[in-house]
Design an enzyme around this catalytic site. Structure first.
Site, mmCIF file in Angstrom:
data_model
loop_
_atom_site.group_PDB
_atom_site.id
_atom_site.type_symbol
_atom_site.label_atom_id
_atom_site.label_comp_id
_atom_site.label_asym_id
_atom_site.label_seq_id
_atom_site.Cartn_x
_atom_site.Cartn_y
_atom_site.Cartn_z
ATOM 1 N N LEU A 8 0.886 -1.160 0.000
ATOM 2 C CA LEU A 8 0.000 0.000 0.000
ATOM 3 C C LEU A 8 0.922 1.207 0.000
ATOM 4 O O LEU A 8 1.879 1.256 0.777
ATOM 5 C CB LEU A 8 -0.870 0.040 1.267
ATOM 6 C CG LEU A 8 -2.174 -0.740 1.280
ATOM 7 C CD1 LEU A 8 -2.832 -0.648 2.649
ATOM 8 C CD2 LEU A 8 -3.122 -0.251 0.204
ATOM 9 N N ASP A 9 0.642 2.171 -0.832
ATOM 10 C CA ASP A 9 1.465 3.381 -0.862
ATOM 11 C C ASP A 9 1.474 4.043 0.505
ATOM 12 O O ASP A 9 0.548 3.872 1.309
ATOM 13 C CB ASP A 9 0.910 4.373 -1.889
ATOM 14 C CG ASP A 9 0.996 3.839 -3.305
ATOM 15 O OD1 ASP A 9 1.938 3.106 -3.600
ATOM 16 O OD2 ASP A 9 0.110 4.173 -4.105
ATOM 17 N N ARG A 10 2.476 4.856 0.728
ATOM 18 C CA ARG A 10 2.603 5.572 1.997
ATOM 19 C C ARG A 10 1.358 6.405 2.274
ATOM 20 O O ARG A 10 0.915 6.524 3.411
ATOM 21 C CB ARG A 10 3.845 6.461 1.949
ATOM 22 C CG ARG A 10 4.104 7.251 3.216
ATOM 23 C CD ARG A 10 5.412 8.007 3.162
ATOM 24 N NE ARG A 10 5.604 8.824 1.987
ATOM 25 C CZ ARG A 10 5.166 10.085 1.867
ATOM 26 N NH1 ARG A 10 4.513 10.657 2.843
ATOM 27 N NH2 ARG A 10 5.404 10.760 0.765
#
Length: 180
Positions: free
Chosen positions: A43-45
């Site tokens: 999951l992206d930051r």
């Protein structure tokens, strides 16, 4: 031996890895002290929600690889209210720079409950309404959901992964985890 599976509610701003490589951002190591488990997918930051971790490499590949078509459900807050044509485009699949996406399942929804506060909060503009969508995909191109909603004219403001395959966020609060 049964594989170990951990369900983690990744908060906004946390990297989906155990080391920060000098970035200064919090990582999984700040929340999970379990040896030899690794994230199955990312999951992206700036995304939140369910991250599945396991100690089984084959299971990790089955979860993360698009060839296994494991469904992933996202709750997406978008700018403005998408019309039926925008939703239909997502259902058919949209053409991004790296190719056409598989058809998605999508519907408008009420804000998720409970909706935990985010730090920093999503920007609010009185003159621009927003809407929540439930979007289900079976692949995971880089920043795919964000690129899909932008492609149909509705930039993503907040992105929460609610489900991966049969695993759900359930009652996990941001930063909490449990064994599956």
């Amino acid at each position: 031996m049964k594989p170990r599976v951990i369900l983690f509610h990744k908060p906004f701003g946390v990297l989906s890895q155990f080391t920060d490589e000098g970035s200064g951002y919090p990582t999984l190591a700040d929340y999970i002290d379990v040896p030899k488990v690794y994230a199955a997918g990312r999951l992206d930051r700036d995304s939140e929600g369910l991250l599945v971790l396991t100690d089984d490499g084959k299971l990790q590949a089955r979860i993360a690889s698009p060839k296994f078509k494991k469904s992933k459900v996202y709750w997406v807050q978008v700018e403005r209210i998408p019309d039926d044509a925008a939703l239909e485009a997502l259902r058919r699949g949209v053409v991004l720079k790296d190719g056409k996406t598989r058809p998605a399942k999508v519907r408008r929804m009420e804000a998720p409950s409970p909706l935990f506060p985010r730090d920093p909060p999503v920007r609010f503009r009185k003159s621009v309404p927003d809407c929540w969508l439930e979007l289900t995909i079976t692949e995971g191109k880089n920043r795919q959901v964000r690129r899909m909603t932008a492609h149909v004219g509705h930039p993503t403001l907040r992105l929460i992964r609610a489900q991966v395959g049969d695993w759900h966020l359930g009652g996990l609060r941001p930063g909490e985890w449990r064994e599956a």
